[in-house]
Structures are given as structure tokens and as C-alpha cells.
Design a protein around this motif. Structure first.
Motif, PDB file in Angstrom:
ATOM      1  N   PHE A  10      78.702  29.681  35.150  1.00 28.11           N
ATOM      2  CA  PHE A  10      79.385  30.466  35.725  1.00 28.11           C
ATOM      3  C   PHE A  10      78.584  32.017  36.070  1.00 28.11           C
ATOM      4  N   GLU A  11      79.053  32.326  37.400  1.00 26.44           N
ATOM      5  CA  GLU A  11      78.539  33.624  37.630  1.00 26.44           C
ATOM      6  C   GLU A  11      79.566  34.887  37.988  1.00 26.44           C
ATOM      7  N   MET A  12      79.482  36.591  37.886  1.00 25.35           N
ATOM      8  CA  MET A  12      80.606  37.066  38.647  1.00 25.35           C
ATOM      9  C   MET A  12      78.900  37.637  39.294  1.00 25.35           C
ATOM     10  N   PHE A  13      78.636  38.150  40.257  1.00 25.61           N
ATOM     11  CA  PHE A  13      78.710  39.845  41.140  1.00 25.61           C
ATOM     12  C   PHE A  13      79.572  40.212  41.968  1.00 25.61           C
ATOM     13  N   LEU A  14      78.832  41.508  41.634  1.00 23.94           N
ATOM     14  CA  LEU A  14      79.505  43.049  41.547  1.00 23.94           C
ATOM     15  C   LEU A  14      78.717  44.102  42.263  1.00 23.94           C
ATOM     16  N   LYS A  15      79.403  44.844  43.331  1.00 26.17           N
ATOM     17  CA  LYS A  15      78.374  45.253  44.361  1.00 26.17           C
ATOM     18  C   LYS A  15      79.604  46.801  44.507  1.00 26.17           C
ATOM     19  N   PRO A  40      78.578  27.843  29.151  1.00 25.23           N
ATOM     20  CA  PRO A  40      79.703  27.205  28.184  1.00 25.23           C
ATOM     21  C   PRO A  40      78.914  27.340  26.970  1.00 25.23           C
ATOM     22  N   SER A  41      77.479  27.309  26.907  1.00 21.93           N
ATOM     23  CA  SER A  41      76.510  27.360  25.897  1.00 21.93           C
ATOM     24  C   SER A  41      77.491  28.637  24.688  1.00 21.93           C
ATOM     25  N   GLU A  42      77.721  29.515  25.196  1.00 22.45           N
ATOM     26  CA  GLU A  42      78.111  31.214  25.058  1.00 22.45           C
ATOM     27  C   GLU A  42      77.417  32.012  24.718  1.00 22.45           C
ATOM     28  N   ARG A  43      75.833  31.674  25.343  1.00 20.78           N
ATOM     29  CA  ARG A  43      74.809  32.476  25.696  1.00 20.78           C
ATOM     30  C   ARG A  43      75.148  33.374  27.286  1.00 20.78           C
ATOM     31  N   TRP A  44      74.977  33.989  27.864  1.00 19.69           N
ATOM     32  CA  TRP A  44      75.290  34.856  28.291  1.00 19.69           C
ATOM     33  C   TRP A  44      73.720  35.903  28.942  1.00 19.69           C
ATOM     34  N   ASN A  45      74.078  36.773  29.539  1.00 24.01           N
ATOM     35  CA  ASN A  45      73.012  37.631  30.221  1.00 24.01           C
ATOM     36  C   ASN A  45      73.656  38.595  31.707  1.00 24.01           C
ATOM     37  N   ALA A  46      73.834  39.626  31.570  1.00 26.19           N
ATOM     38  CA  ALA A  46      73.875  40.693  32.986  1.00 26.19           C
ATOM     39  C   ALA A  46      72.677  41.225  32.897  1.00 26.19           C
ATOM     40  N   TYR A  47      72.578  41.689  34.567  1.00 31.49           N
ATOM     41  CA  TYR A  47      71.537  42.583  35.091  1.00 31.49           C
ATOM     42  C   TYR A  47      71.750  43.481  35.993  1.00 31.49           C
ATOM     43  N   ASP A  48      71.582  44.315  36.394  1.00 31.34           N
ATOM     44  CA  ASP A  48      70.855  45.237  37.376  1.00 31.34           C
ATOM     45  C   ASP A  48      70.823  45.481  38.302  1.00 31.34           C
ATOM     46  N   PHE A  49      70.875  45.326  39.692  1.00 27.65           N
ATOM     47  CA  PHE A  49      69.504  45.276  41.216  1.00 27.65           C
ATOM     48  C   PHE A  49      69.811  46.411  41.607  1.00 27.65           C
ATOM     49  N   VAL A  50      68.614  47.216  41.927  1.00 30.62           N
ATOM     50  CA  VAL A  50      68.337  48.838  42.864  1.00 30.62           C
ATOM     51  C   VAL A  50      68.685  48.726  44.438  1.00 30.62           C
ATOM     52  N   ALA A  51      68.687  46.460  44.770  1.00 28.89           N
ATOM     53  CA  ALA A  51      68.793  45.801  45.980  1.00 28.89           C
ATOM     54  C   ALA A  51      69.519  44.279  46.573  1.00 28.89           C
ATOM     55  N   MET A  75      64.859  44.230  39.422  1.00 30.14           N
ATOM     56  CA  MET A  75      65.938  44.080  38.657  1.00 30.14           C
ATOM     57  C   MET A  75      66.114  44.303  36.517  1.00 30.14           C
ATOM     58  N   THR A  76      67.181  44.574  36.274  1.00 33.32           N
ATOM     59  CA  THR A  76      66.992  44.960  34.907  1.00 33.32           C
ATOM     60  C   THR A  76      68.509  45.203  33.968  1.00 33.32           C
ATOM     61  N   GLU A  77      68.163  44.841  32.867  1.00 34.40           N
ATOM     62  CA  GLU A  77      69.231  44.356  32.263  1.00 34.40           C
ATOM     63  C   GLU A  77      70.015  44.998  31.738  1.00 34.40           C
ATOM     64  N   ARG A  78      70.961  45.222  32.195  1.00 33.12           N
ATOM     65  CA  ARG A  78      72.225  45.404  32.386  1.00 33.12           C
ATOM     66  C   ARG A  78      72.984  46.186  30.625  1.00 33.12           C
ATOM     67  N   THR A  79      72.838  47.505  30.137  1.00 35.47           N
ATOM     68  CA  THR A  79      73.355  47.910  28.653  1.00 35.47           C
ATOM     69  C   THR A  79      74.989  47.117  28.732  1.00 35.47           C
ATOM     70  N   MET A  80      75.396  45.774  27.917  1.00 34.39           N
ATOM     71  CA  MET A  80      76.714  45.863  28.235  1.00 34.39           C
ATOM     72  C   MET A  80      77.187  46.288  25.880  1.00 34.39           C
ATOM     73  N   PRO A  81      78.370  46.110  25.774  1.00 30.04           N
ATOM     74  CA  PRO A  81      79.066  47.094  24.645  1.00 30.04           C
ATOM     75  C   PRO A  81      78.995  46.414  23.319  1.00 30.04           C
ATOM     76  N   ARG A  82      79.331  45.070  24.454  1.00 28.48           N
ATOM     77  CA  ARG A  82      78.881  43.319  23.044  1.00 28.48           C
ATOM     78  C   ARG A  82      78.993  42.578  24.099  1.00 28.48           C
ATOM     79  N   ALA A  83      79.197  41.225  23.326  1.00 32.63           N
ATOM     80  CA  ALA A  83      78.994  40.234  23.953  1.00 32.63           C
ATOM     81  C   ALA A  83      80.295  39.761  24.964  1.00 32.63           C
ATOM     82  N   PRO A  84      80.179  39.109  25.978  1.00 27.37           N
ATOM     83  CA  PRO A  84      81.327  37.892  26.596  1.00 27.37           C
ATOM     84  C   PRO A  84      82.397  36.863  25.587  1.00 27.37           C
ATOM     85  N   VAL A  85      83.405  36.482  25.955  1.00 28.12           N
ATOM     86  CA  VAL A  85      83.737  35.825  25.399  1.00 28.12           C
ATOM     87  C   VAL A  85      83.617  34.271  26.340  1.00 28.12           C
TER      88      VAL A  85
END
Length: 180
Positions: A64-69, A83-94, A99-109
Motif C-alpha cells: 500500500f502506497e501514499m505519495f505527497l507533493k 502487510p509484513s510490517e516492513r515499510w519505507n519512505a523516500y524523497d524525490f527531487v523530481a 531518490m533518497t531515503e526519507r528520515t522518519m522518527p519511528r516506524a509506521p504501524v
């Protein structure tokens, strides 16, 4: 809150899944809460629990994915939730660039509740890891069904191949957080 109906990409129709809806439950100073409901989940492939942690290539199975601009510029962020509880977040300049890994304060639930007729996937993303301003938003998911069959669901599709990074997918809005 707001419910959004996702549409399968016409080049990759589902087998048994008949509809997917995504709902925003709220955004406050701590969390953004989302839910995806999958109707016709009898052939849904749910990745096994792997424990919380970052992982790449989550889109290769049900994800499942969400994109924010933000309103200015061409940069945007992508959040992948499994659903495995794995996740990731990325930032893109365009679009698909820088692409770089986005810093997150903690893991999503992330919590998956599969059923024979429908399945529910809930996610809570830490608000401190999200943009503070109102953003254009794209909600999407990859649904894998038995036999490795994948369908690609989004608010809108912009081309002949599925591409959740396409600006045509950013048809929703995520408001700025409330103080409660």
C-alpha cells in the motif's frame, strides 16, 4: 473522514478483487491514519509477517502506497507500507529522480486483517515524518493474487503502463495537521 475509490490499471486487471477503497481517518500532531479495504480478497496474497523495519521493493507483492507533493516545486515523497510490517519512505527531487531515503522518527504501524470476502489494511504514519503543509496526494496499492498475478490500483492512471509517480495520480489533497 474522506474515502477514495481506487481504480485498477486497465492493462493489469485483477482476478477476484472487485474494488479497493482508501480512507483517511485523521491527521493530528502524532499520526496520519489510513485504511485500505479490498473487496473480493479470496485470492489475495498477503506477505508473511517480517517484523517492523525498512525494506526496498515492497511493491513486488501486496503493498500500500501514499505519495505527497508539497505545493511548490517538483519534489515529492513516497511511503510504502506492507502487510509484513516492513515499510519505507523516500524523497524525490523530481519524477523518479534523485531518490533518497526519507528520515522518519519511528516506524509506521501496519496491520492487515485478511478475510474470505474482504481484507482491511490499516496504517498509522508518524506525523513528524510528514510534510507540515497541505499537499497533493496520491493513494495507491499493488495487489498480488494467487499465481503471482498483480493489479495496480490508483486514484487515477496517466499512461499505458502503471506508474504511481505519474502526476496524474496526485488527485487528492492532504490538509495540514490539526493541533489536536
Amino acid at each position: 473522514m474522506k474515502t477514495y475509490r481506487l481504480h485498477p490499471h486497465p492493462a493489469h486487471p485483477p482476478l477476484a478483487v472487485s474494488s479497493v477503497e482508501s480512507r483517511l481517518f485523521g491527521r493530528d500532531r502524532n499520526w496520519l491514519r489510513l485504511r485500505w479495504r479490498i473487496e473480493g480478497s479470496g485470492k489475495l496474497v498477503v506477505p508473511p509477517l517480517a517484523g517492523k523495519g525498512r525494506a526496498d521493493d515492497l511493491w513486488q507483492t501486496t503493498c500500500f502506497e501514499m505519495f505527497l507533493k508539497p505545493p511548490e516545486g517538483s519534489s515529492y515523497s513516497e511511503f510504502n507500507l506492507s502487510p509484513s510490517e516492513r515499510w519505507n519512505a523516500y524523497d524525490f527531487v523530481a519524477r523518479r529522480a534523485g531518490m533518497t531515503e526519507r528520515t522518519m522518527p519511528r516506524a509506521p504501524v501496519c496491520t492487515m486483517r485478511p478475510g474470505s470476502a474482504f481484507a482491511i489494511f490499516d496504517a498509522a504514519i508518524p506525523a513528524a515524518g510528514l510534510p507540515r503543509e497541505e499537499c497533493a496526494m496520491a493513494l495507491a496499492c499493488v495487489i498480488e493474487e494467487v499465481g503471482g498475478h498483480r493489479s495496480y490500483w490508483a486514484l487515477e492512471h496517466g499512461g499505458s503502463a502503471p506508474d504511481f509517480h505519474d502526476p496524474a495520480c496526485f488527485t487528492a489533497r492532504l490538509g495540514a495537521p490539526t493541533d489536536t
